[in-house]
Design an enzyme around this catalytic site. Structure first.
Site, mmCIF file in Angstrom:
data_model
loop_
_atom_site.group_PDB
_atom_site.id
_atom_site.type_symbol
_atom_site.label_atom_id
_atom_site.label_comp_id
_atom_site.label_asym_id
_atom_site.label_seq_id
_atom_site.Cartn_x
_atom_site.Cartn_y
_atom_site.Cartn_z
ATOM 1 N N HIS A 64 0.816 -1.222 0.000
ATOM 2 C CA HIS A 64 0.000 0.000 0.000
ATOM 3 C C HIS A 64 0.849 1.271 0.000
ATOM 4 O O HIS A 64 0.348 2.345 -0.324
ATOM 5 C CB HIS A 64 -0.991 -0.003 1.176
ATOM 6 C CG HIS A 64 -0.391 0.189 2.525
ATOM 7 N ND1 HIS A 64 -0.145 -0.855 3.394
ATOM 8 C CD2 HIS A 64 0.017 1.307 3.190
ATOM 9 C CE1 HIS A 64 0.367 -0.386 4.518
ATOM 10 N NE2 HIS A 64 0.489 0.929 4.412
ATOM 11 N N ASP A 94 0.147 -7.881 1.455
ATOM 12 C CA ASP A 94 0.460 -6.453 1.483
ATOM 13 C C ASP A 94 1.975 -6.221 1.454
ATOM 14 O O ASP A 94 2.479 -5.285 2.056
ATOM 15 C CB ASP A 94 -0.166 -5.758 2.691
ATOM 16 C CG ASP A 94 -0.127 -4.234 2.554
ATOM 17 O OD1 ASP A 94 -0.185 -3.737 1.417
ATOM 18 O OD2 ASP A 94 -0.015 -3.541 3.581
ATOM 19 N N SER A 170 4.711 2.342 8.032
ATOM 20 C CA SER A 170 4.366 1.210 7.170
ATOM 21 C C SER A 170 5.554 0.801 6.324
ATOM 22 O O SER A 170 6.189 1.635 5.674
ATOM 23 C CB SER A 170 3.196 1.576 6.253
ATOM 24 O OG SER A 170 2.002 1.662 6.970
#
Length: 205
Positions: A64, A94, A170
């Protein structure tokens, strides 16, 4: 030094209405109001982190972070900057693998640890670039293993930690106390966007 900042630029489409933010028109037209206006494309920047796992520039991060990116830049802790391309992505986990264009340079790397060997209560460090303030380290423990992270997938394999993970973290590293990579920080449980002490990492294994 093997944890990097990732800047990804992508084009996004949105509709711009001359009546935007006008409660009267929103009340009159309801949901259709959102679809009114002129389509416009704008450049959007995403910020995240990544981990160098091979000295020739192979980097892992979250999908992402680089999704639909047309330009990806990787910036090291020593301020060196490299362009990067996507090698592969896996939507279900992911994860994304990038290759930085480093030429003949050799980059610092983080050795993989055995994420199956960790126990609840083990001390861990989360390393990344939260809110774009620069590389930061937070500490905590492994709160649980084999967790499901809502909104990503229903695989019950995530490492749960109370080490603070915030936006920008992230794709960063979850490191055990001997300095090995045991996970890639990928999600938080939050009602405000900030850390509430429930973060999730994709296990290194």
């Amino acid at each position: 030094p093997a944890v990097v900042n990732i800047y990804a630029e992508r084009m996004v489409s949105e509709r711009v209405s001359p009546f935007a933010n006008d409660p009267f028109f929103a009340l009159m037209f309801g949901q259709q109001f959102d679809n009114m206006g002129v389509p416009r494309r704008r450049l959007e920047s995403a910020l995240g982190s990544g981990v160098i796992v091979r000295a020739d520039g192979l980097i892992v991060t979250n999908r992402h972070v680089i999704q639909q990116a047309r330009d990806i830049k990787v910036i090291l802790n020593d301020r060196r900057e490299f362009s990067a391309t996507v090698v592969t992505v896996d939507e279900k986990t992911d994860l994304a693998v990038l290759r930085a264009d480093v030429g003949a340079a050799r980059l610092p790397l983080l050795q993989l640890g055995d994420s199956d060997a960790i126990d609840v209560g083990d001390l861990v460090l989360a390393i990344g670039n939260p809110f774009g303030v620069g590389q930061s380290v937070t500490s905590g423990i492994v709160s649980a293993t084999a967790r499901t992270a809502d909104g990503i997938n229903d695989y019950g394999y995530f490492i749960q930690t109370d080490a603070a993970i915030n936006p920008g973290n992230s794709g960063g590293a979850l490191v055990e106390m001997n300095g090995r990579l045991i996970g890639i920080n990928t999600a938080i449980y939050s009602q405000s966007g900030g850390s509430l002490g429930i973060g999730f990492a994709i296990p290194a294994n």
